[in-house]
Design a protein around this motif. Structure first.
Motif, PDB file in Angstrom:
ATOM      1  N   ALA A  61     -12.297 -14.438  -8.374  1.00 45.54           N
ATOM      2  CA  ALA A  61     -13.230 -15.466  -8.834  1.00 45.54           C
ATOM      3  C   ALA A  61     -14.092 -14.957  -9.988  1.00 45.54           C
ATOM      4  O   ALA A  61     -14.372 -15.699 -10.937  1.00 45.54           O
ATOM      5  CB  ALA A  61     -14.118 -15.917  -7.677  1.00 45.54           C
ATOM      6  N   GLN A  62     -14.482 -13.705  -9.923  1.00 44.85           N
ATOM      7  CA  GLN A  62     -15.410 -13.158 -10.924  1.00 44.85           C
ATOM      8  C   GLN A  62     -14.708 -12.700 -12.189  1.00 44.85           C
ATOM      9  O   GLN A  62     -15.172 -12.984 -13.303  1.00 44.85           O
ATOM     10  CB  GLN A  62     -16.181 -11.990 -10.318  1.00 44.85           C
ATOM     11  CG  GLN A  62     -17.170 -11.340 -11.278  1.00 44.85           C
ATOM     12  CD  GLN A  62     -18.013 -10.285 -10.585  1.00 44.85           C
ATOM     13  OE1 GLN A  62     -18.744 -10.571  -9.640  1.00 44.85           O
ATOM     14  NE2 GLN A  62     -17.900  -9.039 -11.050  1.00 44.85           N
ATOM     15  N   ASP A  63     -13.591 -11.998 -12.047  1.00 42.69           N
ATOM     16  CA  ASP A  63     -12.968 -11.343 -13.197  1.00 42.69           C
ATOM     17  C   ASP A  63     -11.573 -11.853 -13.532  1.00 42.69           C
ATOM     18  O   ASP A  63     -11.017 -11.484 -14.572  1.00 42.69           O
ATOM     19  CB  ASP A  63     -12.903  -9.831 -12.962  1.00 42.69           C
ATOM     20  CG  ASP A  63     -14.279  -9.225 -12.740  1.00 42.69           C
ATOM     21  OD1 ASP A  63     -15.212  -9.607 -13.464  1.00 42.69           O
ATOM     22  OD2 ASP A  63     -14.421  -8.383 -11.829  1.00 42.69           O
ATOM     23  N   GLY A  64     -10.973 -12.643 -12.651  1.00 41.85           N
ATOM     24  CA  GLY A  64      -9.635 -13.139 -12.920  1.00 41.85           C
ATOM     25  C   GLY A  64      -8.547 -12.146 -12.562  1.00 41.85           C
ATOM     26  O   GLY A  64      -8.814 -11.015 -12.139  1.00 41.85           O
ATOM     27  N   ILE A  65      -7.308 -12.553 -12.770  1.00 42.26           N
ATOM     28  CA  ILE A  65      -6.171 -11.728 -12.368  1.00 42.26           C
ATOM     29  C   ILE A  65      -5.861 -10.635 -13.393  1.00 42.26           C
ATOM     30  O   ILE A  65      -5.358  -9.560 -13.053  1.00 42.26           O
ATOM     31  CB  ILE A  65      -4.931 -12.617 -12.131  1.00 42.26           C
ATOM     32  CG1 ILE A  65      -3.828 -11.810 -11.424  1.00 42.26           C
ATOM     33  CG2 ILE A  65      -4.436 -13.236 -13.419  1.00 42.26           C
ATOM     34  CD1 ILE A  65      -2.654 -12.670 -10.982  1.00 42.26           C
ATOM     35  N   ASP A  66      -6.162 -10.876 -14.670  1.00 36.79           N
ATOM     36  CA  ASP A  66      -5.813  -9.903 -15.708  1.00 36.79           C
ATOM     37  C   ASP A  66      -6.546  -8.579 -15.527  1.00 36.79           C
ATOM     38  O   ASP A  66      -6.031  -7.515 -15.881  1.00 36.79           O
ATOM     39  CB  ASP A  66      -6.123 -10.479 -17.096  1.00 36.79           C
ATOM     40  CG  ASP A  66      -5.237 -11.664 -17.444  1.00 36.79           C
ATOM     41  OD1 ASP A  66      -4.134 -11.762 -16.855  1.00 36.79           O
ATOM     42  OD2 ASP A  66      -5.635 -12.487 -18.283  1.00 36.79           O
ATOM     43  N   ARG A  78     -11.656 -29.706  -8.562  1.00 36.36           N
ATOM     44  CA  ARG A  78     -12.229 -28.439  -8.094  1.00 36.36           C
ATOM     45  C   ARG A  78     -11.729 -27.268  -8.934  1.00 36.36           C
ATOM     46  O   ARG A  78     -12.459 -26.297  -9.168  1.00 36.36           O
ATOM     47  CB  ARG A  78     -11.894 -28.199  -6.618  1.00 36.36           C
ATOM     48  CG  ARG A  78     -12.561 -29.141  -5.645  1.00 36.36           C
ATOM     49  CD  ARG A  78     -12.605 -28.571  -4.236  1.00 36.36           C
ATOM     50  NE  ARG A  78     -11.315 -28.198  -3.708  1.00 36.36           N
ATOM     51  CZ  ARG A  78     -10.502 -29.019  -3.048  1.00 36.36           C
ATOM     52  NH1 ARG A  78     -10.849 -30.287  -2.850  1.00 36.36           N
ATOM     53  NH2 ARG A  78      -9.344 -28.588  -2.583  1.00 36.36           N
ATOM     54  N   ASN A  79     -10.476 -27.359  -9.406  1.00 34.69           N
ATOM     55  CA  ASN A  79      -9.930 -26.290 -10.237  1.00 34.69           C
ATOM     56  C   ASN A  79     -10.756 -26.063 -11.501  1.00 34.69           C
ATOM     57  O   ASN A  79     -10.798 -24.944 -12.028  1.00 34.69           O
ATOM     58  CB  ASN A  79      -8.487 -26.602 -10.634  1.00 34.69           C
ATOM     59  CG  ASN A  79      -7.501 -26.396  -9.510  1.00 34.69           C
ATOM     60  OD1 ASN A  79      -7.855 -25.851  -8.467  1.00 34.69           O
ATOM     61  ND2 ASN A  79      -6.274 -26.827  -9.709  1.00 34.69           N
ATOM     62  N   LEU A  80     -11.393 -27.124 -11.992  1.00 33.17           N
ATOM     63  CA  LEU A  80     -12.209 -26.999 -13.202  1.00 33.17           C
ATOM     64  C   LEU A  80     -13.324 -25.972 -13.019  1.00 33.17           C
ATOM     65  O   LEU A  80     -13.786 -25.369 -13.990  1.00 33.17           O
ATOM     66  CB  LEU A  80     -12.805 -28.358 -13.575  1.00 33.17           C
ATOM     67  CG  LEU A  80     -11.819 -29.407 -14.095  1.00 33.17           C
ATOM     68  CD1 LEU A  80     -12.485 -30.777 -14.158  1.00 33.17           C
ATOM     69  CD2 LEU A  80     -11.260 -29.014 -15.456  1.00 33.17           C
ATOM     70  N   LYS A  81     -13.740 -25.788 -11.780  1.00 28.92           N
ATOM     71  CA  LYS A  81     -14.804 -24.835 -11.482  1.00 28.92           C
ATOM     72  C   LYS A  81     -14.251 -23.493 -11.005  1.00 28.92           C
ATOM     73  O   LYS A  81     -15.026 -22.602 -10.636  1.00 28.92           O
ATOM     74  CB  LYS A  81     -15.728 -25.414 -10.413  1.00 28.92           C
ATOM     75  CG  LYS A  81     -16.404 -26.718 -10.827  1.00 28.92           C
ATOM     76  CD  LYS A  81     -17.274 -27.253  -9.703  1.00 28.92           C
ATOM     77  CE  LYS A  81     -17.929 -28.564 -10.109  1.00 28.92           C
ATOM     78  NZ  LYS A  81     -18.793 -29.115  -9.019  1.00 28.92           N
ATOM     79  N   ALA A  82     -12.941 -23.359 -10.996  1.00 21.75           N
ATOM     80  CA  ALA A  82     -12.317 -22.124 -10.492  1.00 21.75           C
ATOM     81  C   ALA A  82     -11.134 -21.733 -11.374  1.00 21.75           C
ATOM     82  O   ALA A  82     -10.023 -21.531 -10.897  1.00 21.75           O
ATOM     83  CB  ALA A  82     -11.868 -22.317  -9.044  1.00 21.75           C
ATOM     84  N   ARG A  83     -11.374 -21.615 -12.676  1.00 23.17           N
ATOM     85  CA  ARG A  83     -10.286 -21.330 -13.614  1.00 23.17           C
ATOM     86  C   ARG A  83      -9.604 -19.999 -13.302  1.00 23.17           C
ATOM     87  O   ARG A  83      -8.380 -19.887 -13.394  1.00 23.17           O
ATOM     88  CB  ARG A  83     -10.801 -21.328 -15.051  1.00 23.17           C
ATOM     89  CG  ARG A  83      -9.678 -21.207 -16.094  1.00 23.17           C
ATOM     90  CD  ARG A  83     -10.249 -21.106 -17.496  1.00 23.17           C
ATOM     91  NE  ARG A  83     -10.899 -22.329 -17.922  1.00 23.17           N
ATOM     92  CZ  ARG A  83     -10.271 -23.291 -18.592  1.00 23.17           C
ATOM     93  NH1 ARG A  83      -8.990 -23.175 -18.880  1.00 23.17           N
ATOM     94  NH2 ARG A  83     -10.927 -24.361 -18.966  1.00 23.17           N
ATOM     95  N   ASN A  84     -10.378 -18.992 -12.937  1.00 22.75           N
ATOM     96  CA  ASN A  84      -9.768 -17.696 -12.651  1.00 22.75           C
ATOM     97  C   ASN A  84      -8.798 -17.768 -11.476  1.00 22.75           C
ATOM     98  O   ASN A  84      -7.708 -17.186 -11.511  1.00 22.75           O
ATOM     99  CB  ASN A  84     -10.852 -16.656 -12.375  1.00 22.75           C
ATOM    100  CG  ASN A  84     -11.505 -16.146 -13.645  1.00 22.75           C
ATOM    101  OD1 ASN A  84     -10.944 -16.257 -14.725  1.00 22.75           O
ATOM    102  ND2 ASN A  84     -12.703 -15.606 -13.518  1.00 22.75           N
TER     103      ASN A  84
END
Length: 255
Positions: free
Chosen positions: A46-51, A117-123
């Protein structure tokens, strides 16, 4: 679809923590360690993403050895997939919709709700589609991610098949897979910046309605076309009674 066939399909989408060496979570310390790892994985995604996801950082933050993590979850992709699935299930277990899951309205209602909801959880969303389209992902992880799209889709398609509302050339299993692939491809376009936030959900809904119109007949096809025409004419998505997020009822009812 028979009850046994549905159970078999559902079983395919249940992701094992480590199929090569299935851990036995019998003691409280082991269970708590697993929960701690997944909770930290969810926070990091959630904070930094998968990359930027680092197993070494996760182990340090969760206070576990890397060997312990790999024994429990086999690898990075599986851990991320389990963390994503857990987050998805946590939300949907508590969500109560006012529309029926085996209707087109119900499908569109759920797609709008989930993807808004995805709009608020792009990562998180980017992590899901990155795994789904990875050429090296294992089949059971891929099936688990596809199962997230199958949740209500298959129930709806089975109803259409029973009522003779599908074109005679349509195979239900293939159609469900095509819908899932269509949804994930559009979600991916948004997650990587090819679609704007404003265009994302309308494009997804119009694409699903277009595909629905292609595989259905009679009043069901007419319903999909009418809904798509209304979106184009008004520029607005259909409105449904807002779903209720109610953790208190999670144990006594299902979606």
């Amino acid at each position: 679809m028979s009850a046994s066939a549905f159970a078999a399909q559902s079983a395919k989408s249940v992701l094992s923590a480590n199929p090569e060496s299935e851990p036995v979570y019998s003691s409280v310390p082991i269970q708590e360690r697993r929960k701690r790892i997944l909770a930290e994985a969810r926070r990091m995604i959630a904070q930094d993403g998968i990359d930027n996801f680092s197993i070494r950082t996760l182990c340090r933050n969760a206070d576990v050895a890397q060997r312990t993590l790999y024994n429990a979850f086999q690898g990075k992709d599986r851990l991320i997939a389990l963390a994503i699935s857990e987050a998805y299930e946590d939300v949907n277990r508590h969500m109560r919709y006012r529309t029926s899951a085996d209707t087109l309205e119900g499908i569109v209602d759920r797609l709008i709700s989930v993807n808004t909801r995805n709009l608020k959880a792009r990562n998180y969303t980017k992590a899901v589609v990155s795994l789904y389209f990875s050429p090296t992902i294992s089949e059971d992880i891929w099936n688990a991610l596809r199962g997230m799209a199958f949740r209500n889709l298959r129930q709806w398609l089975d109803r259409l098949a029973r009522e003779g509302a599908l074109e005679p050339w349509v195979d239900v299993e293939e159609a469900a897979g095509d819908f899932a692939n269509l949804e994930y491809s559009i979600i991916n376009d948004w997650a990587v910046g090819r679609l704007s936030d404003e265009d994302y959900v309308p494009r997804l809904i119009l694409s699903v309605l277009s595909h629905t119109a292609g595989v259905t007949v009679g009043v069901y096809r007419d319903e999909a076309i009418a809904m798509a025409q209304a979106i184009r004419r008004t520029g607005h998505l259909p409105e449904f009674p807002k779903p209720v997020y109610d953790p208190a009822k999670a144990a006594s009812s299902t979606l």
